[in-house]
Design a protein around this motif. Structure first.
Motif, PDB file in Angstrom:
ATOM      1  N   ASP A  65      13.592   4.378  -4.303  1.00 44.74           N
ATOM      2  CA  ASP A  65      15.130   4.707  -3.612  1.00 44.74           C
ATOM      3  C   ASP A  65      15.279   3.158  -2.796  1.00 44.74           C
ATOM      4  OD1 ASP A  65      14.915   7.099  -4.407  1.00 44.74           O
ATOM      5  OD2 ASP A  65      13.293   7.874  -2.273  1.00 44.74           O
ATOM      6  N   GLU A  66      14.367   2.264  -2.927  1.00 48.63           N
ATOM      7  CA  GLU A  66      14.403   0.857  -1.993  1.00 48.63           C
ATOM      8  C   GLU A  66      15.607   0.195  -3.044  1.00 48.63           C
ATOM      9  OE1 GLU A  66      13.972   0.437   1.279  1.00 48.63           O
ATOM     10  OE2 GLU A  66      12.829   1.708   1.183  1.00 48.63           O
ATOM     11  N   GLN A  67      15.492  -0.303  -3.924  1.00 47.95           N
ATOM     12  CA  GLN A  67      16.192  -1.686  -4.669  1.00 47.95           C
ATOM     13  C   GLN A  67      15.662  -1.232  -6.309  1.00 47.95           C
ATOM     14  OE1 GLN A  67      14.524  -5.413  -3.783  1.00 47.95           O
ATOM     15  NE2 GLN A  67      16.196  -5.257  -1.935  1.00 47.95           N
ATOM     16  N   ASP A  68      16.775  -1.598  -7.067  1.00 47.35           N
ATOM     17  CA  ASP A  68      16.771  -0.919  -8.315  1.00 47.35           C
ATOM     18  C   ASP A  68      16.290  -2.204  -9.121  1.00 47.35           C
ATOM     19  OD1 ASP A  68      18.716   1.094  -8.296  1.00 47.35           O
ATOM     20  OD2 ASP A  68      20.451  -0.087  -7.830  1.00 47.35           O
ATOM     21  N   PRO A  69      15.701  -2.532 -10.353  1.00 47.96           N
ATOM     22  CA  PRO A  69      15.118  -3.212 -11.040  1.00 47.96           C
ATOM     23  C   PRO A  69      15.747  -4.241 -10.824  1.00 47.96           C
ATOM     24  CG  PRO A  69      15.645  -1.422 -12.244  1.00 47.96           C
ATOM     25  CD  PRO A  69      15.655  -0.803 -11.518  1.00 47.96           C
ATOM     26  N   ARG A  70      15.395  -5.913 -10.824  1.00 51.05           N
ATOM     27  CA  ARG A  70      16.319  -7.378 -11.302  1.00 51.05           C
ATOM     28  C   ARG A  70      15.568  -8.312 -12.026  1.00 51.05           C
ATOM     29  NH1 ARG A  70      18.160  -7.843  -4.661  1.00 51.05           N
ATOM     30  NH2 ARG A  70      18.592  -5.822  -4.634  1.00 51.05           N
ATOM     31  N   ILE A  71      16.800  -8.521 -13.336  1.00 52.30           N
ATOM     32  CA  ILE A  71      16.243  -9.981 -13.786  1.00 52.30           C
ATOM     33  C   ILE A  71      16.863 -10.947 -13.223  1.00 52.30           C
ATOM     34  CG2 ILE A  71      16.027 -10.556 -16.035  1.00 52.30           C
ATOM     35  CD1 ILE A  71      16.280  -8.006 -17.366  1.00 52.30           C
ATOM     36  N   SER A 115       0.771  -1.300   0.617  1.00 51.47           N
ATOM     37  CA  SER A 115       0.144   0.189   0.019  1.00 51.47           C
ATOM     38  C   SER A 115       0.859   1.318   0.322  1.00 51.47           C
ATOM     39  CB  SER A 115      -1.074  -0.121   1.617  1.00 51.47           C
ATOM     40  OG  SER A 115      -0.350   0.360   2.241  1.00 51.47           O
ATOM     41  N   VAL A 116       2.114   1.505   0.439  1.00 50.11           N
ATOM     42  CA  VAL A 116       3.114   2.171   0.559  1.00 50.11           C
ATOM     43  C   VAL A 116       3.933   2.227  -0.748  1.00 50.11           C
ATOM     44  CG1 VAL A 116       5.100   3.548   1.692  1.00 50.11           C
ATOM     45  CG2 VAL A 116       3.256   2.577   3.360  1.00 50.11           C
ATOM     46  N   GLU A 117       4.966   1.320  -1.225  1.00 52.12           N
ATOM     47  CA  GLU A 117       5.560   1.113  -2.632  1.00 52.12           C
ATOM     48  C   GLU A 117       5.194  -1.102  -3.052  1.00 52.12           C
ATOM     49  OE1 GLU A 117      10.543   0.713  -3.881  1.00 52.12           O
ATOM     50  OE2 GLU A 117       9.546   0.459  -1.429  1.00 52.12           O
ATOM     51  N   HIS A 141       6.717 -11.059   0.974  1.00 50.76           N
ATOM     52  CA  HIS A 141       7.416 -10.291   1.460  1.00 50.76           C
ATOM     53  C   HIS A 141       7.109  -8.803   0.227  1.00 50.76           C
ATOM     54  CE1 HIS A 141      11.214 -11.049   3.255  1.00 50.76           C
ATOM     55  NE2 HIS A 141      10.165 -12.601   2.706  1.00 50.76           N
ATOM     56  N   GLY A 142       5.434  -9.164   0.504  1.00 55.17           N
ATOM     57  CA  GLY A 142       5.054  -8.257  -0.315  1.00 55.17           C
ATOM     58  C   GLY A 142       5.046  -7.588  -1.496  1.00 55.17           C
ATOM     59  N   TYR A 143       5.670  -8.543  -2.639  1.00 60.01           N
ATOM     60  CA  TYR A 143       5.356  -8.652  -3.758  1.00 60.01           C
ATOM     61  C   TYR A 143       3.851  -9.129  -4.782  1.00 60.01           C
ATOM     62  CZ  TYR A 143       9.871  -7.265  -5.399  1.00 60.01           C
ATOM     63  OH  TYR A 143      11.646  -6.853  -5.272  1.00 60.01           O
ATOM     64  N   VAL A 144       3.888  -7.641  -5.725  1.00 62.17           N
ATOM     65  CA  VAL A 144       2.593  -7.988  -6.450  1.00 62.17           C
ATOM     66  C   VAL A 144       2.981  -8.967  -7.627  1.00 62.17           C
ATOM     67  CG1 VAL A 144       0.528  -7.149  -8.168  1.00 62.17           C
ATOM     68  CG2 VAL A 144       1.157  -5.942  -6.040  1.00 62.17           C
ATOM     69  N   VAL A 145       3.054 -10.843  -7.796  1.00 65.87           N
ATOM     70  CA  VAL A 145       3.211 -11.677  -8.263  1.00 65.87           C
ATOM     71  C   VAL A 145       2.716 -11.971  -9.278  1.00 65.87           C
ATOM     72  CG1 VAL A 145       4.813 -13.451  -8.125  1.00 65.87           C
ATOM     73  CG2 VAL A 145       4.658 -12.334  -6.101  1.00 65.87           C
ATOM     74  N   ARG A 193       5.151  -7.329   8.229  1.00 66.80           N
ATOM     75  CA  ARG A 193       5.377  -8.212   6.936  1.00 66.80           C
ATOM     76  C   ARG A 193       4.439  -7.909   6.062  1.00 66.80           C
ATOM     77  NH1 ARG A 193       8.852 -13.332  10.083  1.00 66.80           N
ATOM     78  NH2 ARG A 193      10.150 -11.668  10.084  1.00 66.80           N
ATOM     79  N   PHE A 194       3.921  -7.359   5.138  1.00 68.74           N
ATOM     80  CA  PHE A 194       2.525  -7.367   4.149  1.00 68.74           C
ATOM     81  C   PHE A 194       2.167  -9.011   3.573  1.00 68.74           C
ATOM     82  CE2 PHE A 194       3.662  -3.020   6.564  1.00 68.74           C
ATOM     83  CZ  PHE A 194       2.868  -3.183   7.521  1.00 68.74           C
ATOM     84  N   LEU A 195       1.558  -9.543   3.020  1.00 65.15           N
ATOM     85  CA  LEU A 195       1.239  -9.957   1.833  1.00 65.15           C
ATOM     86  C   LEU A 195       1.273  -9.324   0.915  1.00 65.15           C
ATOM     87  CD1 LEU A 195      -1.758 -12.639   2.860  1.00 65.15           C
ATOM     88  CD2 LEU A 195       1.164 -12.947   2.254  1.00 65.15           C
TER      89      LEU A 195
END
Length: 333
Positions: A162-168, A15-17, A41-45, A81-83
């Protein structure tokens, strides 16, 4: 390294990021547990798979498993810890047209992509070609993932965080060593006995994926691209063809059981390399782009063939040319 604890990795509040992941082959095996931890860990998967029913069934199981694990959290942990959420995306990696359609559908639904996990693959199957005239292992593990990445890369380079770069993350295998020499990907290795040459074909596909990661890191340094070997995981469906062969299949099954007992890791432990590379702040884009990781996210060096940047450039050029010949012009890579 067996003490690796995914609960120590960063959590995100959707809801925040809102952080979005697309993973291929996330409905079973290693992919299932990779999705589980990202969801916790809160990801939209988005689970991209060929069978809508299987993916939907996996989503229901993942929700139940996540709920069960959250009952073990303390009240303070539940507050931090958010779903995330789970979504189905239909894709058939044996069809480049299906890859195009899936990418188009995803772009209509999402404006950003923070994490792309190229997880799906098949191993040790009889020789065959797809409707796009690629060897089946090569297209499933590598060529379709190359095209999918191209079609979604624009959503990743536009990410501002500001948290993490996009990753592959490309899920490779120690099996990339089955390609002991550098062969043109035109080589089909359609020879008898298939039980030997199918491993050559598998090794070439996984080696090509490592080449892909190394080239991505040089061409698109704003995106962190890594390859992972999950470890010796023998209780997946990767080996189903070998274990179902007449007579010799039983011997393979016994061999795999013994080998798994001696050296193997579970499906969940096998997912930890991907989970760590996806979530850890200790994997840093400027320092780690293009690297290869193995079980539990331990940095390793791949085979000399896979580690060769000249070979990587040749693999890249071959893939672009082959896709263009089939009417799938590479746009952003």
């Amino acid at each position: 390294m067996s003490s690796f604890d995914p609960n120590l990795l960063p959590y995100f509040n959707p809801s925040v990021e809102r952080r979005v992941c697309l993973i291929t082959g996330g409905n079973s095996g290693l992919g299932y547990y990779t999705v589980l931890h990202l969801y916790l860990h809160g990801y939209v998967v988005y689970l991209a798979g060929r069978s809508q029913q299987r993916v939907q069934n996996a989503i229901e199981l993942l929700k139940k498993e996540a709920a069960a694990r959250r009952t073990k959290y303390t009240h303070a942990q539940l507050g931090k810890r958010f779903l995330g959420s789970l979504h189905l995306l239909q894709i058939d990696l044996l069809s480049l047209d299906s890859v195009e359609q899936a990418a188009k559908e995803f772009r209509q639904k999402e404006k950003c992509l923070h994490l792309l996990v190229l997880n799906a693959g098949i191993m040790a199957v009889p020789y065959g070609t797809t409707v796009d005239r690629f060897e089946v292992q090569l297209q499933t593990s590598y060529v379709s993932h190359f095209l999918l990445t191209d079609r979604l890369l624009g959503l990743m380079t536009s990410v501002e965080s500001d948290e993490q770069d996009p990753r592959i993350i490309f899920v490779s295998s120690v099996g990339h060593w089955f390609a002991p020499f550098h062969f043109s990907l035109d080589y089909q290795f359609d020879y008898f006995p298939n039980i030997i040459f199918t491993l050559f074909r598998y090794g070439m596909a996984k080696c090509a994926g490592i080449h892909f990661v190394k080239s991505l890191a040089r061409r698109h340094p704003s995106v962190l691209a890594v390859a992972v070997h999950p470890g010796i995981v023998l209780n997946t469906n990767l080996f189903s063809h070998l274990t179902h062969l007449p007579l010799i299949g039983t011997l393979f099954w016994v061999f795999f059981q013994i080998f798994d007992w001696l050296l193997g890791v579970s499906n969940e432990e096998g997912s930890y390399a991907s989970v760590r590379c996806a979530l850890s702040d200790g994997v840093d884009r400027p320092a780690d782009n293009g690297k290869y990781y193995t079980t539990f996210g331990l940095e390793m060096t791949p085979s000399p063939v896979a580690n060769n940047t000249v070979y990587a450039d040749e693999t890249w050029a071959w893939t672009v040319r082959q896709l263009d010949d089939r009417g799938h012009t590479i746009e952003t890579l």
